[in-house]
Enzyme design. Sequence first.
Site, PDB file in Angstrom:
ATOM      1  N   GLU A 129      64.430 -11.842  28.147  1.00  0.00           N
ATOM      2  CA  GLU A 129      63.835 -13.119  28.526  1.00  0.00           C
ATOM      3  C   GLU A 129      64.477 -14.267  27.753  1.00  0.00           C
ATOM      4  O   GLU A 129      64.792 -15.314  28.333  1.00  0.00           O
ATOM      5  CB  GLU A 129      62.332 -13.087  28.260  1.00  0.00           C
ATOM      6  CG  GLU A 129      61.551 -12.220  29.226  1.00  0.00           C
ATOM      7  CD  GLU A 129      60.100 -12.053  28.842  1.00  0.00           C
ATOM      8  OE1 GLU A 129      59.288 -11.779  29.733  1.00  0.00           O
ATOM      9  OE2 GLU A 129      59.774 -12.183  27.648  1.00  0.00           O
ATOM     10  N   GLY A 144      56.564 -11.548  24.565  1.00  0.00           N
ATOM     11  CA  GLY A 144      56.844 -10.179  24.140  1.00  0.00           C
ATOM     12  C   GLY A 144      55.748  -9.197  24.434  1.00  0.00           C
ATOM     13  O   GLY A 144      55.864  -8.015  24.108  1.00  0.00           O
ATOM     14  N   ALA A 165      54.145 -16.699  29.318  1.00  0.00           N
ATOM     15  CA  ALA A 165      54.013 -16.735  27.865  1.00  0.00           C
ATOM     16  C   ALA A 165      52.693 -16.090  27.479  1.00  0.00           C
ATOM     17  O   ALA A 165      51.714 -16.132  28.245  1.00  0.00           O
ATOM     18  CB  ALA A 165      54.063 -18.162  27.333  1.00  0.00           C
TER      19      ALA A 165
END
Length: 235
Positions: free
Chosen positions: A115, A107, A89
């Site tokens: 994902e 992202g 993350a």
Amino acid sequence: MKTEGGSDGAKRRAGERAAAAVEDGDVVGLGTGSTAAHAIRAIGRAVDDGLAVRGIPTSFQSRQLALEVGIPISCLEAVDGIDLAIDGADQIADDSDAPGYGALLKGGGAAHTREKMIDSTADRFVVVADASKLSGVLEKPVALEVIPDARTIVADEVRTMGGEPTLRDAAHKDGPVVTDNGNLVLDCAFDEIDAPDELATRLSSVPGVVEHGLFVGMADAAYVGTDDGLEVREY
């Protein structure tokens, strides 16, 4: 050794702890990023020792690493389900008294669409990170994967929500980043995101948005590596 966003040792501890949860016969979602890479390498070592697993990569990068370390890979269409997904993350909401506790921003590697598909399918989704990724409130830009023809339309809509969109440029070539799906990425700054669930719903409704990098209510646990150990959060 220090790496961007935290120590490599902390990342390794988080990734290897998640890899230790993989059981014989599991189908495992293989995440993207430097901390998830430690998990993939650890799973590869376990495969060398006889562990039988199948990996479902979330990106070209994780697929290549899985092949390199000897993990048999498959695809979503070929499995009945995913037992465990291990993924990193960019930021984790870490205030247990605030809305959106355990929400994630992902992202940074432009792989958040795949994902999210894999992480949401898994029976258990474990986030791996170092302590630098923890934040009381999410505040980094939200990555939007957008259809190229819809870029300006989506950007205008993001501005009506109070965000500031920026087309992500490639680092090693001229032009924008292009995802594995052939789309573009808008990084949308919203300052502090006090209600990630509401923003996630609004972004999902914008025509032309393939997927956004807010993962709300999806993680079952976070393994957070520190300079001298590991912290586990269950959500």
